[in-house]
Structures are given as C-alpha cells and as structure tokens.
Design a protein around this motif. Structure first.
Motif, mmCIF file in Angstrom:
data_model
loop_
_atom_site.group_PDB
_atom_site.id
_atom_site.type_symbol
_atom_site.label_atom_id
_atom_site.label_comp_id
_atom_site.label_asym_id
_atom_site.label_seq_id
_atom_site.Cartn_x
_atom_site.Cartn_y
_atom_site.Cartn_z
ATOM 1 N N LEU A 179 0.841 -1.194 0.000
ATOM 2 C CA LEU A 179 0.000 0.000 0.000
ATOM 3 C C LEU A 179 0.874 1.241 0.000
ATOM 4 O O LEU A 179 1.612 1.492 0.961
ATOM 5 C CB LEU A 179 -0.924 -0.004 1.226
ATOM 6 N N VAL A 180 0.822 2.000 -1.074
ATOM 7 C CA VAL A 180 1.593 3.235 -1.207
ATOM 8 C C VAL A 180 0.612 4.374 -1.453
ATOM 9 O O VAL A 180 -0.234 4.291 -2.340
ATOM 10 C CB VAL A 180 2.601 3.131 -2.376
ATOM 11 N N THR A 181 0.723 5.427 -0.648
ATOM 12 C CA THR A 181 -0.168 6.580 -0.769
ATOM 13 C C THR A 181 0.655 7.815 -1.114
ATOM 14 O O THR A 181 1.524 8.219 -0.339
ATOM 15 C CB THR A 181 -0.938 6.814 0.546
ATOM 16 N N ILE A 182 0.395 8.399 -2.255
ATOM 17 C CA ILE A 182 1.138 9.571 -2.721
ATOM 18 C C ILE A 182 0.461 10.832 -2.199
ATOM 19 O O ILE A 182 -0.744 11.009 -2.337
ATOM 20 C CB ILE A 182 1.213 9.576 -4.254
ATOM 21 N N LYS A 183 1.268 11.702 -1.590
ATOM 22 C CA LYS A 183 0.738 12.917 -0.970
ATOM 23 C C LYS A 183 1.091 14.184 -1.751
ATOM 24 O O LYS A 183 0.445 15.210 -1.577
ATOM 25 C CB LYS A 183 1.300 13.057 0.452
ATOM 26 N N ALA A 184 2.143 14.130 -2.569
ATOM 27 C CA ALA A 184 2.598 15.325 -3.302
ATOM 28 C C ALA A 184 2.289 15.177 -4.788
ATOM 29 O O ALA A 184 2.625 14.164 -5.395
ATOM 30 C CB ALA A 184 4.096 15.526 -3.093
ATOM 31 N N ASP A 185 1.673 16.199 -5.363
ATOM 32 C CA ASP A 185 1.292 16.159 -6.777
ATOM 33 C C ASP A 185 2.492 16.059 -7.713
ATOM 34 O O ASP A 185 2.384 15.511 -8.804
ATOM 35 C CB ASP A 185 0.474 17.405 -7.145
ATOM 36 N N TRP A 186 3.636 16.595 -7.285
ATOM 37 C CA TRP A 186 4.792 16.648 -8.179
ATOM 38 C C TRP A 186 5.534 15.318 -8.300
ATOM 39 O O TRP A 186 6.336 15.132 -9.210
ATOM 40 C CB TRP A 186 5.762 17.753 -7.761
ATOM 41 N N LEU A 187 5.287 14.373 -7.399
ATOM 42 C CA LEU A 187 6.015 13.101 -7.447
ATOM 43 C C LEU A 187 5.624 12.305 -8.689
ATOM 44 O O LEU A 187 4.438 12.090 -8.948
ATOM 45 C CB LEU A 187 5.733 12.274 -6.190
#
Length: 201
Positions: A179-187
């Motif tokens: 489970l990976v949750t991306i928090k930054a739009d730029w990644l």
C-alpha cells in the motif's frame, strides 16, 4: 485483487497482476488497474535487470522499467527508465548505520530535493529512541496479551510503515510494499511504482 468482498458482493474477484488504485467506496469498492506487470513470456528491454510495467494489459506499451545500476555494502541503486529508455529517476536502498535498525530508502527525482523514506526508528536522538523503545515494549506486551485469545493463534507480522519526506514535507507513505499513498502532486508516480516493485525487504 480487483473487487473485494462486501456485504453486497459475496465473492472477491481477482484480475490481472497490476498496480491498482481504489475507486468507489463501501459496497462498490473496486481496485482499478493503472499499470500492468509484465507477463513472464514478454522479453525484457535491453539493460533491464528488474521488473517492468506496461500501460496496457497486452504489454504492448512499456511504461517504465528498472535496472540495478549500482551496488555496494551499504546501498543498492535502481535506475528507473521510461518506455524510450530515458532516465526518470532512481530508487536507493540504504543499509542502516545503527545496529538492529532496518534499511531506509531514497528517491531521486530530477528537479526536486531528495525524498527520504524511513520509519520512526530510523530517526531521532539516542534519548528519543530509548523512550520509543520503552513505549514499544509496553505496546507489544499489551498486543501479546490481546493476541492470546485471538482465534487462529499467531498473527502474521504487520508490514512497517514508512514516511517519505522531501525538504521536511510529506511526499508519500507506504505500508510494506503493498500500500503506497502519494501525498505530493509533483512526485512522478512511476518512481512510487518502482519502490513497490522492488519491495521493502
């Protein structure tokens, strides 16, 4: 898993091996594919020494692939390249300098500060770690007592949770490699996919 069991869905449905994202909620939850793992029959791109992902289920359009580009006693470096072989960035596994502590991770994305993935044990002063260890012992004791009455005996170990920060700001979280949750739009999502494919082992 494509469709988990819900009160209105008696049977789970499995789909093709893929990186998936949750859609819908409650009784209508679906894990929709957004990138597909390469079938075993598909030849690897030149230079690829690791997993690869495709945009389509037929594995015709290469999204990205990994290559092990450096390794020593303390670090493994995986370059992540797009379908044309251009470098997207890198994922690095760094061995801990502290005894008994697990490795940490780094993601390098051009044009952005380094992203550091670590758990609470990998940071902090000796005093903070000692306080955390004492708390952990108490919590573990309570968990053992709680598990004594649990049906099925021993429970599988819980994957560790990592916080991924860049310049002090949270970019991503991960629970194991599942489970990976991306928090930054730029990644660049492909770098997050690459970490999940390598696995937090």
């Amino acid at each position: 898993m494509e469709k988990p069991t819900t009160p209105k869905r008696n049977r789970a449905v499995r789909g093709q091996r893929a990186v998936r994202v949750p859609r819908g909620g409650g009784n209508y939850r679906v894990y929709a594919p957004c990138a597909y793992l390469a079938p075993a029959s598909r030849p690897a791109p030149p230079g690829s020494t690791g997993p690869r992902l495709y945009e389509d289920p037929e594995a015709q359009n290469l999204l990205c692939y990994l290559e092990l580009s450096g390794e020593d006693n303390n670090e493994k470096r995986y370059s992540v390249r797009d379908g044309q072989g251009e470098l997207i960035g890198a994922v690095r596994r760094i061995a801990s300098s502290r005894r008994f502590l697990k490795h940490t991770w780094r993601i390098d994305q051009p044009g952005h500060p380094e992203i550091v993935g670590r758990n609470q044990w990998a940071a902090g002063s000796t005093k903070e770690l000692a306080e955390l260890a004492a708390t952990k012992v108490v919590l573990t004791t309570f968990q053992i007592i709680a598990d004594m009455g649990a049906e099925g005996g021993d429970q599988p170990p819980k994957p560790r949770t990592l916080e991924w920060k860049s310049d002090g700001k949270l970019v991503m979280t991960s629970e194991g490699s599942q489970l990976v949750t991306i928090k930054a739009d730029w990644l660049d999502r492909r770098l997050a996919f690459a970490f999940a494919l390598i696995g937090d082992a």
